[in-house]
Scaffold this motif. Structure first.
Motif, mmCIF file in Angstrom:
data_model
loop_
_atom_site.group_PDB
_atom_site.id
_atom_site.type_symbol
_atom_site.label_atom_id
_atom_site.label_comp_id
_atom_site.label_asym_id
_atom_site.label_seq_id
_atom_site.Cartn_x
_atom_site.Cartn_y
_atom_site.Cartn_z
ATOM 1 N N PHE A 72 0.820 -1.076 -0.102
ATOM 2 C CA PHE A 72 -0.184 0.432 0.151
ATOM 3 C C PHE A 72 0.741 1.641 -0.051
ATOM 4 N N ARG A 100 -5.486 2.657 -3.737
ATOM 5 C CA ARG A 100 -6.755 2.121 -2.770
ATOM 6 C C ARG A 100 -7.565 0.701 -3.905
ATOM 7 N N VAL A 133 -5.510 3.110 5.422
ATOM 8 C CA VAL A 133 -5.928 3.482 3.569
ATOM 9 C C VAL A 133 -6.888 4.636 4.247
#
Length: 304
Positions: A72, A100, A133
């Protein structure tokens, strides 16, 4: 490759079915909008709560978290750097498109390929990723676009997915893993989540009338489908984690951008039409890239 593709094929078939049903007006646009809300506010929170509250967390999640966060943060750094050459609204869409992921598709594929154990690991992965996130993306987009940050943060505090993750973790740590009636209801609702949400993912795809800078779309694909999985593979090379944990982490790394990115772009005054194009392009492309990424990742790790 064929085995992985055949396992994943029903997931994407349901997505295409959802698209076809909505394009055909079956049963109505309002039906799909209500189903989106049902999945978001009831079914997915029930699934998260049921799985996380009953999960065995004694083995620790250190290596798993490292794999997920490596992918990520590498991808979001890539999206941030790539976006510096574009106007802020377009750069914010590139940021989301690079980092995402579509939680719904990830859970469905983990279950399709690895069964109940895979779904359990994927739910834990969602628990590790979803809060991080959302907070990271909102913070960076606020810096890019300015304003609106406080109202979005308030929305995150009320996010049903985050709240269900926290509730499940509290139940787990308190030793209240199986509460009669409550957990049965949560499991029944959760079992309905995966097929309905896949149909809704397809229903939300918008192929006609899409437009956007091809460079931005291409850069988002690089961040999402190349940088993210590559970082996970490199982290796994160093950590040598359990094979199933690595495989599920790789699924998350190779997922297309989630439809919630469009809503966030619209609410924060980003480039929502470009975001819709990125979501659709990545979802369609992932039909090919996802099984290919899983195959290559496993082959590379086997050389370690």
């Amino acid at each position: 490759m064929l085995t992985i593709f055949l396992a994943i094929a029903p997931v994407f078939a349901l997505i295409l079915m959802g698209y076809g049903l909505r394009r055909g007006g079956i049963p109505s646009t309002e039906f799909w909008n209500l189903n989106d809300r049902l999945v978001y506010w009831v079914l997915m929170p029930a699934l998260f709560f049921a799985k996380i509250s009953a999960a065995d967390l004694s083995g620790g999640l250190g290596d798993y978290a490292m794999l997920l966060y490596a992918g990520f943060f590498a991808a979001i750094l890539c999206g941030w750097l790539f976006g510096r050459g574009f106007a802020a609204p377009q750069a914010s869409s590139l940021l989301q498109g690079s980092a995402r992921f579509n939680t719904f598709i990830g859970l469905a594929i983990a279950e399709a390929v690895f069964g109940t154990t895979g779904l359990q690991i994927a739910v834990l992965g969602s628990a590790l990723l979803v809060p991080v996130v959302n907070v990271t993306v909102v913070t960076l987009m606020t810096r890019q676009l300015g304003g609106g940050g406080k109202s979005i943060v308030r929305g995150l505090v009320k996010n049903p997915l985050i709240l269900s993750i926290l509730a499940g973790a509290l139940f787990n740590f308190a030793g209240l893993k199986e509460v009669p009636v409550l957990h049965e209801i949560a499991r029944i609702l959760g079992s309905a989540a995966l097929p309905i949400m896949l149909l809704c993912v397809g229903a939300n795809l918008k192929i006609r009338g899409l437009s956007g800078d091809v460079r931005i779309i291409g850069l988002s694909v690089i961040g999402k489908f190349l940088i993210n999985p590559l970082a996970v593979v490199l982290a796994a090379w160093v950590l040598a984690p359990d094979l199933l944990v690595f495989q599920v982490a790789l699924i998350f790394a190779a997922l297309p951008t989630g439809v919630a990115s469009y809503t966030l772009a619209r609410e924060m005054r980003g480039d929502a039409p470009l975001m819709a194009t990125i979501i659709t392009a990545q979802t369609l492309l992932s039909f090919i890239t996802l099984p290919l990424t899983m195959l290559i990742g496993q082959a590379v790790l086997s050389l370690n």
